[in-house]
Structure formats: structure tokens, C-alpha cells
Scaffold this motif. Sequence first.
Motif, PDB file in Angstrom:
ATOM      1  N   ILE A   2       0.864  -1.191   0.000  1.00 35.85           N
ATOM      2  CA  ILE A   2       0.000   0.000   0.000  1.00 35.85           C
ATOM      3  C   ILE A   2       0.891   1.228   0.000  1.00 35.85           C
ATOM      4  CG2 ILE A   2      -1.793   1.246   1.242  1.00 35.85           C
ATOM      5  CD1 ILE A   2      -2.654  -1.415   2.447  1.00 35.85           C
ATOM      6  N   ARG A   3       0.910   1.934  -1.104  1.00 31.19           N
ATOM      7  CA  ARG A   3       1.784   3.100  -1.253  1.00 31.19           C
ATOM      8  C   ARG A   3       1.067   4.329  -1.793  1.00 31.19           C
ATOM      9  NH1 ARG A   3       4.261   0.408   1.584  1.00 31.19           N
ATOM     10  NH2 ARG A   3       6.374  -0.418   1.385  1.00 31.19           N
ATOM     11  N   GLN A   4      -0.173   4.192  -2.238  1.00 28.14           N
ATOM     12  CA  GLN A   4      -0.882   5.301  -2.879  1.00 28.14           C
ATOM     13  C   GLN A   4      -2.045   5.756  -2.008  1.00 28.14           C
ATOM     14  OE1 GLN A   4      -2.354   4.340  -6.762  1.00 28.14           O
ATOM     15  NE2 GLN A   4      -3.255   6.356  -7.122  1.00 28.14           N
ATOM     16  N   GLY A  22      -4.949   4.423   2.488  1.00 29.34           N
ATOM     17  CA  GLY A  22      -4.195   3.993   1.322  1.00 29.34           C
ATOM     18  C   GLY A  22      -5.026   3.084   0.436  1.00 29.34           C
ATOM     19  N   ARG A  23      -4.790   3.124  -0.860  1.00 29.29           N
ATOM     20  CA  ARG A  23      -5.528   2.270  -1.788  1.00 29.29           C
ATOM     21  C   ARG A  23      -5.182   0.805  -1.507  1.00 29.29           C
ATOM     22  NH1 ARG A  23      -8.273   3.522  -6.209  1.00 29.29           N
ATOM     23  NH2 ARG A  23      -7.341   5.604  -6.388  1.00 29.29           N
ATOM     24  N   GLY A  24      -6.196   0.014  -1.221  1.00 27.84           N
ATOM     25  CA  GLY A  24      -5.994  -1.380  -0.868  1.00 27.84           C
ATOM     26  C   GLY A  24      -6.017  -1.630   0.630  1.00 27.84           C
ATOM     27  N   GLN A  25      -6.285  -0.592   1.417  1.00 31.73           N
ATOM     28  CA  GLN A  25      -6.320  -0.737   2.869  1.00 31.73           C
ATOM     29  C   GLN A  25      -7.674  -1.295   3.315  1.00 31.73           C
ATOM     30  OE1 GLN A  25      -5.324   2.888   4.882  1.00 31.73           O
ATOM     31  NE2 GLN A  25      -5.398   2.002   6.932  1.00 31.73           N
ATOM     32  N   ARG A  26      -7.682  -1.909   4.497  1.00 32.41           N
ATOM     33  CA  ARG A  26      -8.914  -2.452   5.072  1.00 32.41           C
ATOM     34  C   ARG A  26      -9.107  -1.823   6.453  1.00 32.41           C
ATOM     35  NH1 ARG A  26      -6.374  -8.206   4.106  1.00 32.41           N
ATOM     36  NH2 ARG A  26      -4.857  -7.047   5.306  1.00 32.41           N
ATOM     37  N   GLY A  47      -5.397  -4.613  -9.929  1.00 34.07           N
ATOM     38  CA  GLY A  47      -6.408  -3.824  -9.253  1.00 34.07           C
ATOM     39  C   GLY A  47      -6.265  -3.885  -7.746  1.00 34.07           C
ATOM     40  N   SER A  48      -7.260  -3.304  -7.064  1.00 33.68           N
ATOM     41  CA  SER A  48      -7.215  -3.248  -5.611  1.00 33.68           C
ATOM     42  C   SER A  48      -8.631  -3.262  -5.059  1.00 33.68           C
ATOM     43  CB  SER A  48      -6.484  -1.988  -5.133  1.00 33.68           C
ATOM     44  OG  SER A  48      -7.215  -0.820  -5.501  1.00 33.68           O
ATOM     45  N   ILE A  49      -8.750  -3.660  -3.791  1.00 39.57           N
ATOM     46  CA  ILE A  49     -10.009  -3.582  -3.051  1.00 39.57           C
ATOM     47  C   ILE A  49      -9.726  -2.814  -1.769  1.00 39.57           C
ATOM     48  CG2 ILE A  49     -11.873  -4.824  -1.905  1.00 39.57           C
ATOM     49  CD1 ILE A  49     -11.307  -7.201  -3.697  1.00 39.57           C
ATOM     50  N   MET A  85      -0.895   5.106   7.193  1.00 36.07           N
ATOM     51  CA  MET A  85      -0.849   6.523   6.836  1.00 36.07           C
ATOM     52  C   MET A  85       0.577   6.995   6.594  1.00 36.07           C
ATOM     53  SD  MET A  85      -2.363   9.797   8.946  1.00 36.07           S
ATOM     54  CE  MET A  85      -2.057  11.471   8.397  1.00 36.07           C
ATOM     55  N   HIS A  86       1.524   6.546   7.422  1.00 36.19           N
ATOM     56  CA  HIS A  86       2.901   7.020   7.272  1.00 36.19           C
ATOM     57  C   HIS A  86       3.525   6.555   5.970  1.00 36.19           C
ATOM     58  CE1 HIS A  86       3.156   3.010   9.045  1.00 36.19           C
ATOM     59  NE2 HIS A  86       4.364   2.924   8.528  1.00 36.19           N
ATOM     60  N   ASN A  87       2.926   5.554   5.304  1.00 36.38           N
ATOM     61  CA  ASN A  87       3.459   5.054   4.038  1.00 36.38           C
ATOM     62  C   ASN A  87       2.871   5.753   2.819  1.00 36.38           C
ATOM     63  OD1 ASN A  87       5.122   3.094   5.244  1.00 36.38           O
ATOM     64  ND2 ASN A  87       3.471   1.592   5.314  1.00 36.38           N
ATOM     65  N   VAL A  88       1.797   6.525   3.011  1.00 35.28           N
ATOM     66  CA  VAL A  88       1.102   7.092   1.854  1.00 35.28           C
ATOM     67  C   VAL A  88       1.048   8.613   1.865  1.00 35.28           C
ATOM     68  CG1 VAL A  88      -0.313   5.008   1.566  1.00 35.28           C
ATOM     69  CG2 VAL A  88      -1.164   6.889   2.981  1.00 35.28           C
TER      70      VAL A  88
END
Length: 485
Positions: free
Chosen positions: A178-180, A196-200, A343-345, A399-402
Motif C-alpha cells: 500500500i503506497r498510494q 491507502g488504496r488497498g487498505q482495510r 487492481g485493488s479492493i 498513513m505514514h506510508n502514503v
Amino acid sequence: MSAQTPDPASRWHAFVQAARTLAQRPQPLDGGGRLTRMAGLVLEARGIHVPVGSQCAITAASDPLAPSPGEPVLAEVVGFAGDRAFLMPASATTGLAPGAIVRPLPPFRPRLRWGAEASALATPADERGVLRLPLGPGLLGRVVDAYGTPLDGAGPLDAVHAEPMERPPINAMQRAPIRQPLDTGVRAINALLTVGRGQRLGLFAGSGVGKSVLLGMMARFTEAEVIVVGLIGERGREVKEFIEDILAARDRQRAVVVAAPADAPPLVRLQGAHYATAIAEHFRDQGRHVLLLMDSLTRYAMAQREIALAVGEPPATKGYPPSAFARLPQLVERSGNGPEGGGSITAFYTVLSEGDDQQDPIADAARAILDGHIVLSRALAEAGQYPAIDIEASASRVMHNVVTPEHWALARRFRQLWSRYQKSRDLIQLGAYVPGSDPDTDLAIQLHPSMVELLQQDMREGATLEASVQRLQQVLAATARGGRA
């Protein structure tokens, strides 16, 4: 040419070997078994030998060769003991009586083809009865039940095909990190709990605090190509209200709603959650970015509790059997990013905290397996703050990654000042706090009105990620002038 095209003798030899393999495999008869007992939610049958997870039809016909009167009752095998199979109905059981016929659906039959190798028939016989439901672009813009039956009165589904619901899990090393960042349209989340895109994530709150309305805001404003909404175990009236009042007309064409309301059998509620996840997986595999909204994860666990207790599984924590806690990660881990470049969910699960107890067993288990939690406070909701997000109790683990280092520092500073004000709130309201006692508390008192304005937002208005960060910078401008950024 001879190396690429087998000669007739070789093809004949392969055909004989395949036929011999098929002839040696035992083929069960499809006469079915008999219903012998019904206690509470569980049905008991004898004479049927199918694996757990198989779909069966139960009819009231006394003669196995006679036509079945009325609609059969759909049921799923959920356990067995010796020669007894335990089934959970997926529809009303009115009219069933001892001796009703239980047949597996559908019978699995390997087919012999000319030129087929013997290994081509290696499909295990236990694949009979595996549930297959419609998936495809024809689901977009539709409202369906847990088995893919349209509920919106718009006719049958088009451009769909049946696929099995059970999928192999994604290798953890193949998942994209997850980077975006993802813009949710909610200012408090964008600024302080960036997703982040792909986070749950989980939305934790008691009843009536605003979980469903906050989900609706994210459905309307989040950047996603496809929106999948799973309304699991909630009020039936919310289905139509969600479509007409929350989803805008432009969003309905990219959304799929799976409804399994509170009055549905527990098997249907379980299946609704799995079906909504399977739809999201289908579009993710096509390279699309999917937003999965499930309301609620607690009702899913409650449905599993009803089934497990009915078949005799002992309760463990507050009436929940161990299988309820085992099923949660099996469902949640299906969402997230796919392989690199795919893709991502991004998934949001609502979690009902009974009695506003954040240590509720399901809430505690969900918090451990999700990538973050957003806690809604009843006290803030009663004070008129919406969305009633408790910033101190909420966290986004990615959050700190995106976000940029500057954004991360601003969010931390906001949390520090907000927490300092909350700790001194009683003294401030009583007039017992002496200004100048603590510089951070003085600054928190000064900025508190603007901080509250940042956290509040009308449900019909969205706030972009960029605008949210700019608003955060403006609120903390006094901090920057004081050299505390």
C-alpha cells in the motif's frame, strides 16, 4: 509434424486409459437422503454423502420419483456426525416434514472426450454441489440478494457468468504494498487518518451513532472505479434508502448492492458477505480499483454464531464459538491489493460495539486483523459533531506510508493539541485552568474552535484530499508561527 500431432494409435491408447480411469471411479447415486430431524435452525438428514459446503434441495415429495410439489428448500451442508448430515436452510422451511427428500445440487459428472488424457479426469468427486453465482459487468447498477437474484425489478441480469465462490488465497508475497493515498471525500479522514488504496479499515461504533451515514459519504465521494456495497444483517428499509438517498445517480451505474437483511436466515447473511467480496474480487482481477463497503462485520459474525451453536459447537467468549473468530480473517483477507500492476479492493467494514464497549469480542478481534480503525463517539454525536470521529481512539496503520513527511508531522501535531485539550477539558470548563500554566494547553484552547470546524462536515459535501491537507495547514498556522511545527 508427427511430434506435434499424435498418431491414431496414440490417441486411441489415451482414450482407453481415460475410459478405464472413469470406469474405476465410484459414482454416487443421486437418489438423495431423507430428512429425519429439525431442531431450531439446523436440519438433519441421513443417506446423503456429500462434503461440507455442498448445496442441496429439500422437497416434501414422499416418492423420490414423483415430481416435487412446490418450490424446494435450498440448504447447505454445514457439518456431519457419522452418517448424519447437518444442513442449514437458505429459505423458509414451511411445509417440510419427516421423510422429505434431500438431493445434492447439482450432481457432478466427469465427461469423457476423445483424445483426453487420464489426468484430465482427476477432478475430485467432492466438487459436486459447489456454489456458483453470477459475476460480470452486468451486475453494475443492480441490486441483488445473496444468491445473485435481482431485487430491483429491472429484469434478469445480462453479461454475467457463473463462477465458484471459493477462490484460492493470494500469496502474501505477491500482493502489491500500500503506497498510494486514496481520497475518501471526508475531511477528518483525509487529513488525520489518511487511507491507502488497498487498505482495510473498520468503522467502530454503537448503534445509532452514524456508521451507515458515514459509509454513504464514502460511497459518494471516494475515488473508485467500482463500488460494492454489502448490506448484511441490517434493517431492510436501509436497502432502498441507501440507493435513493445516499448514492447519487452517477454513482449507481458503478455500484453493486448485495442485500441480505436482518430477517434473512443466517446462511443467507453469511453468503451475502462472501458474495459481495467475490464480486469485488472479480473486478479487482480485471485491474479495477474497487471500494468495498460492508455493513456490518458484526452481523456476519453473529450469523456464524447462530449456525455454529445450532450444530453443537460450544460457545467460547460471550457466546461466540471459535469458528466465528476463525471466519473473520478468512473474509477480510480476501480484500486488499492484488499483484503488482493489478487492481485493488479498499474495504470499509462497520463493527457494532455492543453497549459502546470497544472491548467487545468481535470489535477486539476485528481491530487486530484490520489495517486501521475509525471509532465513532456517541458523546460527540450527542454534542452535534458530525462525523463523530474520535481522533484519539482512531488510527490508520498505513498513513505514514502514503503521505508526505510534512503531512505526517501536521497530523501528529493536531493529535497532540487535541489530546492536550481533552485532558484539560474539565478544568477549562470549570474555569480552574490558569492561562500560562502550559504553552501547549494555551495553544490548544486557542485553536480548539478551528479544530472542531475541521472535524465537522456536512454529509452532502465532499472534501478532496488536497483541500483537507490545506485546511489542516491553516488550522495549525499558529503552531508554525510559534516554531512548533
